[in-house]
Motif scaffolding. Structure first.
Motif, PDB file in Angstrom:
ATOM      1  N   ALA A   8      11.773  -4.244  -0.864  1.00 42.65           N
ATOM      2  CA  ALA A   8      10.463  -4.402  -1.577  1.00 42.65           C
ATOM      3  C   ALA A   8      10.116  -2.729  -2.616  1.00 42.65           C
ATOM      4  N   ASN A   9       9.830  -2.878  -3.511  1.00 45.15           N
ATOM      5  CA  ASN A   9       9.531  -1.602  -4.312  1.00 45.15           C
ATOM      6  C   ASN A   9       8.024  -1.677  -4.602  1.00 45.15           C
ATOM      7  N   PRO A  10       7.246  -0.576  -3.944  1.00 44.92           N
ATOM      8  CA  PRO A  10       7.805   0.150  -2.991  1.00 44.92           C
ATOM      9  C   PRO A  10       7.926  -0.516  -1.647  1.00 44.92           C
ATOM     10  N   PRO A  11       8.789  -0.023  -0.874  1.00 40.13           N
ATOM     11  CA  PRO A  11       9.161  -0.592   0.478  1.00 40.13           C
ATOM     12  C   PRO A  11       7.983  -0.892   1.434  1.00 40.13           C
ATOM     13  N   LEU A  12       7.766  -1.944   2.169  1.00 45.82           N
ATOM     14  CA  LEU A  12       6.693  -2.268   2.955  1.00 45.82           C
ATOM     15  C   LEU A  12       6.896  -1.423   4.135  1.00 45.82           C
ATOM     16  N   PRO A  13       6.039  -0.704   4.589  1.00 36.17           N
ATOM     17  CA  PRO A  13       6.136   0.364   5.733  1.00 36.17           C
ATOM     18  C   PRO A  13       6.340  -0.489   6.989  1.00 36.17           C
ATOM     19  N   ALA A  14       6.849   0.388   8.089  1.00 36.77           N
ATOM     20  CA  ALA A  14       7.060  -0.233   9.505  1.00 36.77           C
ATOM     21  C   ALA A  14       5.605  -0.332   9.908  1.00 36.77           C
ATOM     22  N   PRO A  15       5.388  -1.416  10.831  1.00 39.96           N
ATOM     23  CA  PRO A  15       3.997  -1.676  11.438  1.00 39.96           C
ATOM     24  C   PRO A  15       3.291  -0.483  12.269  1.00 39.96           C
ATOM     25  N   ALA A  16       4.479   0.341  12.949  1.00 37.26           N
ATOM     26  CA  ALA A  16       4.001   1.393  13.606  1.00 37.26           C
ATOM     27  C   ALA A  16       2.808   1.066  14.809  1.00 37.26           C
ATOM     28  N   ARG A  17       2.813   0.073  15.547  1.00 41.18           N
ATOM     29  CA  ARG A  17       1.695  -0.324  16.205  1.00 41.18           C
ATOM     30  C   ARG A  17       1.404   0.884  17.378  1.00 41.18           C
ATOM     31  N   LEU A  18       2.284   1.689  17.645  1.00 42.92           N
ATOM     32  CA  LEU A  18       2.288   2.494  18.792  1.00 42.92           C
ATOM     33  C   LEU A  18       2.267   4.043  18.092  1.00 42.92           C
ATOM     34  N   GLY A  19       1.941   3.925  16.807  1.00 41.19           N
ATOM     35  CA  GLY A  19       1.808   5.382  16.013  1.00 41.19           C
ATOM     36  C   GLY A  19       3.210   5.719  15.438  1.00 41.19           C
ATOM     37  N   MET A  35       7.419  13.920  13.655  1.00 41.82           N
ATOM     38  CA  MET A  35       8.521  13.685  12.452  1.00 41.82           C
ATOM     39  C   MET A  35       8.315  12.595  11.558  1.00 41.82           C
ATOM     40  N   GLY A  36       7.046  11.602  11.840  1.00 42.82           N
ATOM     41  CA  GLY A  36       6.803  10.540  11.037  1.00 42.82           C
ATOM     42  C   GLY A  36       7.516   9.244  11.559  1.00 42.82           C
ATOM     43  N   TRP A  37       8.236   9.439  12.626  1.00 42.05           N
ATOM     44  CA  TRP A  37       8.994   8.537  12.958  1.00 42.05           C
ATOM     45  C   TRP A  37       8.083   7.451  13.741  1.00 42.05           C
ATOM     46  N   GLU A  38       8.367   6.213  13.355  1.00 38.46           N
ATOM     47  CA  GLU A  38       7.763   4.997  14.164  1.00 38.46           C
ATOM     48  C   GLU A  38       7.915   5.036  15.757  1.00 38.46           C
ATOM     49  N   ILE A  39       7.125   4.937  16.365  1.00 34.32           N
ATOM     50  CA  ILE A  39       7.396   4.812  18.067  1.00 34.32           C
ATOM     51  C   ILE A  39       7.638   3.269  18.351  1.00 34.32           C
ATOM     52  N   HIS A  40       8.619   2.906  18.715  1.00 35.27           N
ATOM     53  CA  HIS A  40       9.134   1.532  18.929  1.00 35.27           C
ATOM     54  C   HIS A  40      10.219   1.394  20.214  1.00 35.27           C
ATOM     55  N   PRO A  41       9.579   1.500  21.471  1.00 31.81           N
ATOM     56  CA  PRO A  41      10.595   1.607  22.583  1.00 31.81           C
ATOM     57  C   PRO A  41      11.156   0.303  22.480  1.00 31.81           C
TER      58      PRO A  41
END
Length: 448
Positions: free
Chosen positions: A309-320, A324-330
């Motif tokens: 999509a434009n703009p891209p849909l952001p990652a859900p980042a449920r754990l924050g 660095m702005g990186w999604e926490i996704h264990p």
């Protein structure tokens, strides 16, 4: 002193599981021109202050070159089994070719002695992005000859130290060397050329294969392998565009380095996508690249979230997110490892060679409270155990990083360490996460 105990997950890791921490040479050593060391591409890259977020450089960093005994003492106090570190090629061979620098080798000789005296196993990485500037002047990784110079270097290190080191990795994250160093100019040597970056990736893989052969010729008993940064690629929606984007992302990143090593070719989807930018490959190259490896090092920090999509849909980042702005996704870690196990029947034992988070840590009352990092590590260890319980052969975990350090183009503005470093005084302060990791390791040894 803060005491932290929270082990409430399936944590019955094998008793012989390796617990460690990791660093890299340019990020911690400093002493950038001491005792005959030559300049690296990162020394050169830092000369342009605009390249580094805070205008800093690696001239002093954590001064580990002079403080290694103190730092090994910290390792010993944590109770880790192993320490993963890299060698600065320009410290031991200033130009990347020609004469060896005995004073440079002397530093690593002393470091290995100190680790052995503290019963800490050494896991060495030969290349963590700091190419000697002398080789860059000859074309760097775009020059195929650099792969042969790397093999010479690998042979000499294995000849000298191979019997004192548990494991040797050829490269750390060649994806970053190629894509950040040559693809978008974020990292040294600061080139932005997609076609060059893809050719560089091939030369890096070639250098890996040549180095594996060279180290085996040196009869090193160390386990030999490579360290790759890897991730799953998830489509943001069920749309065909997002699914296609995710498939290409996984092919051009994780499979791009795994397929040549384990299957002897590049992934077709990525080759089609690269089109005219695909690398030049000579006859016999894949025979060289496809050397049997004793272990695979996997660095995991996040998944790739793919939105067309434009703009891209952001990652859900449920754990924050991390600093660095990186999604926490264990959950991406077991998904990745199980996918690798399925795709590569010849997959050797795996080590998680890096996993950790940047956090804006500060010292207060002589302590550093970083509950976010503890939660991050706990969640990823729980996810790792899930993969192991489903049959993935994982032998160890190295937390990134022992020390706050020079975080590449972010300079000293990001802190990944479990030990806080005051760069003005070089004072080391164990964070709560270091105390937690120490207790966790001790509990594993006690059979908790």
């Amino acid at each position: 002193m803060t005491k932290i105990q929270n082990f409430d997950f399936n944590n019955d890791f094998p008793q012989d599981f390796t617990w460690g921490v990791a660093t890299s040479s340019f990020q911690i050593e400093g002493a950038s021109s001491a005792d005959g060391k030559g300049p690296s591409i990162w020394d050169t890259f830092c000369l342009d202050r605009a390249n580094i977020k805070d205008g800093s450089d690696g001239t002093v960093a954590c001064d580990h070159y002079h403080r290694y005994r103190e730092d090994v003492g910290i390792l010993s106090s944590l109770g880790v089994d192993a320490y993963r570190f890299s060698m600065a090629w320009a410290r031991v061979q200033p130009d990347g070719k020609g004469a060896w620098n005995e004073a440079g080798f002397g530093f690593y000789d002393r470091l290995l002695d100190e680790l052995a005296a503290n019963d800490i196993r050494a896991h060495l990485t030969l290349y963590h992005w700091d190419l000697p500037q002398g080789l860059q002047d000859d074309g760097g990784w775009l020059n195929r000859d650099t792969a042969h110079r790397f093999a010479d270097y690998a042979h000499e290190v294995a000849r000298r130290f191979g019997k004192r080191i548990e494991a040797i990795a050829t490269h750390n994250e060649p994806w970053c060397t190629a894509n950040l160093g040559y693809g978008n100019a974020q990292f040294a040597p600061g080139v932005a050329d997609l076609k060059q970056s893809i050719q560089v990736s091939h030369h890096l893989l070639l250098s890996h294969g040549l180095a594996m052969r060279a180290m085996r010729e040196a009869s090193s008993p160390a386990k030999l392998g490579i360290v790759l940064n890897q991730w799953t690629a998830d489509p943001a929606t069920d749309s065909q565009a997002d699914r296609d984007m995710a498939a290409f992302e996984y092919a051009r990143s994780t499979q791009w380095f795994m397929d040549p090593i384990f299957k002897g070719h590049y992934p077709e989807l990525a080759l089609r996508g690269h089109g005219a930018n695909a690398p030049q490959v000579r006859d016999g190259d894949f025979d060289i690249i496809r050397q049997k490896i004793d272990f695979l090092g996997c660095n995991y920090y996040f998944r790739s979230w793919c939105s067309a999509a434009n703009p891209p849909l952001p990652a859900p980042a449920r754990l924050g997110t991390t600093d660095m702005g990186w999604e926490i996704h264990p959950q991406g870690l077991p998904e990745l490892l199980l996918k690798l196990k399925e795709e590569y029947p010849e997959l050797p034992p795996v080590y998680i060679t890096e996993n950790g988070m940047a956090n804006p840590d500060t010292v207060s009352g002589g302590q550093v409270h970083d509950p976010e990092r503890i939660a991050y590590v706990r969640s990823h260890l729980a996810a790792l155990k899930e993969a192991m319980d489903k049959g993935v052969d994982v032998r160890g975990y190295f937390l990134w990083s022992l020390l706050d350090n020079f975080e590449w183009n972010s300079g000293y503005s990001k802190r990944f360490g479990i030990v806080h470093v005051d760069y003005a005084t070089q004072q080391r302060t164990l964070k709560d996460s270091a105390l937690w990791y120490r207790e966790f390791i001790a509990a594993r040894r006690a059979g908790a």
